[in-house]
Design a protein around this motif. Structure first.
Motif, short mmCIF file in Angstrom:
data_model
loop_
_atom_site.label_atom_id
_atom_site.label_comp_id
_atom_site.label_asym_id
_atom_site.label_seq_id
_atom_site.Cartn_x
_atom_site.Cartn_y
_atom_site.Cartn_z
N GLY A 122 0.79 -1.22 0.11
CA GLY A 122 0.01 -0.02 0.00
C GLY A 122 0.76 1.16 0.12
N GLN A 123 0.30 2.48 -0.53
CA GLN A 123 1.16 3.55 -0.70
C GLN A 123 0.92 4.41 0.63
N GLU A 124 -0.14 4.06 1.32
CA GLU A 124 -0.37 5.11 2.49
C GLU A 124 0.45 4.50 3.89
N THR A 125 -0.04 3.10 4.25
CA THR A 125 0.59 2.43 5.35
C THR A 125 1.57 1.59 5.11
N GLY A 126 1.82 1.21 3.82
CA GLY A 126 3.00 0.15 3.76
C GLY A 126 2.40 -1.19 3.74
N SER A 127 1.13 -1.52 4.09
CA SER A 127 0.58 -2.77 4.48
C SER A 127 0.95 -3.74 2.83
N GLU A 128 0.98 -5.07 3.31
CA GLU A 128 1.08 -5.83 2.13
C GLU A 128 0.05 -6.68 2.14
N LEU A 129 -0.20 -7.17 0.96
CA LEU A 129 -1.37 -8.23 0.64
C LEU A 129 -0.89 -9.28 -0.20
N THR A 130 -0.93 -10.74 -0.34
CA THR A 130 -0.95 -11.38 -1.35
C THR A 130 -2.12 -12.11 -1.51
N LEU A 131 -2.68 -12.11 -2.86
CA LEU A 131 -3.86 -12.71 -3.15
C LEU A 131 -4.11 -13.57 -4.37
N THR A 132 -4.50 -14.70 -4.56
CA THR A 132 -5.02 -15.21 -5.46
C THR A 132 -6.13 -15.54 -5.89
N GLY A 133 -6.56 -15.15 -7.44
CA GLY A 133 -8.00 -15.25 -7.73
C GLY A 133 -7.93 -16.06 -9.11
N THR A 134 -9.19 -16.51 -9.52
CA THR A 134 -9.06 -17.18 -10.73
C THR A 134 -10.58 -16.48 -11.26
N SER A 135 -10.70 -16.68 -12.64
CA SER A 135 -11.53 -16.07 -13.36
C SER A 135 -12.36 -17.31 -14.15
N ILE A 136 -13.37 -17.60 -13.64
CA ILE A 136 -14.12 -18.86 -14.00
C ILE A 136 -15.07 -18.88 -15.12
N GLY A 137 -15.29 -17.88 -15.81
CA GLY A 137 -16.14 -17.58 -16.91
C GLY A 137 -17.12 -16.58 -16.75
N GLY A 138 -17.62 -15.77 -17.82
CA GLY A 138 -18.73 -14.93 -17.79
C GLY A 138 -18.73 -13.90 -16.90
N GLY A 139 -17.20 -13.48 -16.37
CA GLY A 139 -16.99 -12.31 -15.51
C GLY A 139 -17.07 -12.65 -14.21
N ASN A 140 -17.21 -13.91 -13.92
CA ASN A 140 -17.40 -14.59 -12.43
C ASN A 140 -16.01 -14.86 -12.08
N ILE A 141 -15.85 -14.95 -10.69
CA ILE A 141 -14.30 -14.99 -10.23
C ILE A 141 -14.43 -15.82 -8.79
N GLU A 142 -13.47 -16.26 -8.42
CA GLU A 142 -13.22 -17.14 -7.17
C GLU A 142 -11.86 -16.35 -6.58
N ILE A 143 -12.05 -15.81 -5.45
CA ILE A 143 -10.49 -15.49 -4.70
C ILE A 143 -10.56 -16.80 -3.79
N VAL A 144 -9.34 -17.22 -4.19
CA VAL A 144 -9.16 -18.71 -3.42
C VAL A 144 -8.11 -18.57 -2.40
N ASP A 145 -7.44 -17.75 -2.28
CA ASP A 145 -6.17 -17.50 -1.23
C ASP A 145 -6.03 -16.02 -1.02
#
Length: 236
Positions: A113-136
């Motif tokens: 992040g720009q302001e706080t320096g906080s970190e995030l690791t995120l994994t997502g999949t796009s499963i079709g038709g604009g639908n998604i699943e964040i899995v991690d």
């Protein structure tokens, strides 16, 4: 896959070319932005599978970055997102990942992040038709679809925490559509993801934050934000 509404079939309003590679990617990026809670200063983007093979041709890189800028799938600024990210002070890098991945259209994001320096690791999949699943999220296995308003609760894995959370939901008359929970170890850090039938109120968030063992509460609502004729976001 069981379709819940007509939009699950025809896909979202979007800037193309692909509902999976563009609209879905933008929604993953926007979900990550909302979990981080601020504009990223650094965004390391790793594509896997079909995403890795075609991300430039399908505009997946621009879609992901547009989502990180909090653009919706129909925002006319999406094609210019890489340039706009530079103006916003975001340093973006792309690479192709190897090894096992949960779906052919998979992306892993590491954000600072720009302001706080906080970190995030995120994994997502796009499963079709604009639908998604964040899995991690930060090493926690989750299931977050973005279809419903979602609350993410970081807490310790102590006895009675979930009972307290569901009590708050019941007292506030919020119905839980789906819940997922993962923990690092017994009595260690845990993440609970709640998909709700309606958006969380400030009162609900305050009630959750004061619970014993709760470290933070974050919101993801990909249904917020409509585009006016000029492509600017208005929360109405």
């Amino acid at each position: 896959m069981r379709f819940k509404d007509v939009f699950s079939i025809i896909g979202p309003a979007m800037v193309g070319p692909s509902s999976s590679h563009t609209a879905g990617a933008a929604r993953i990026g926007r979900a990550a932005r909302q979990v981080l809670g601020e504009v990223p200063r650094v965004a390391e983007v790793t594509f896997f599978g079909s995403f890795a093979a075609t991300y430039q041709g399908h505009g997946t890189d621009r879609a992901i970055v547009g989502g990180l800028l909090d653009f919706t799938t129909d925002d006319h600024r999406l094609p210019d997102s890489l340039e706009l990210a530079v103006e916003a002070g975001m340093e973006v890098s792309f690479k192709q990942g190897t090894g096992l991945f949960p779906h052919p259209n998979t992306v892993k994001l590491h954000l600072i992040g720009q302001e706080t320096g906080s970190e995030l690791t995120l994994t997502g999949t796009s499963i079709g038709g604009g639908n998604i699943e964040i899995v991690d999220i930060d090493g926690f296995g989750v299931k977050l679809t973005g279809i419903y308003p979602t609350v993410l609760i970081n807490h310790m894995d102590y006895l009675g925490v979930l009972a307290s959370v569901t009590d708050v939901m019941r007292n506030g008359q919020f119905n839980i559509g789906h819940m997922s929970l993962d923990r690092k170890n017994r009595s260690g850090a845990a993440l609970t993801v709640l998909e709700l039938d309606e958006a969380a109120t400030p009162e609900l968030i305050r009630a959750l934050k004061v619970l014993t063992a709760v470290k933070s509460v974050k919101l993801v609502n990909l249904n917020e934000g409509k585009q006016d004729e000029k492509g600017k976001e208005s929360l109405t």
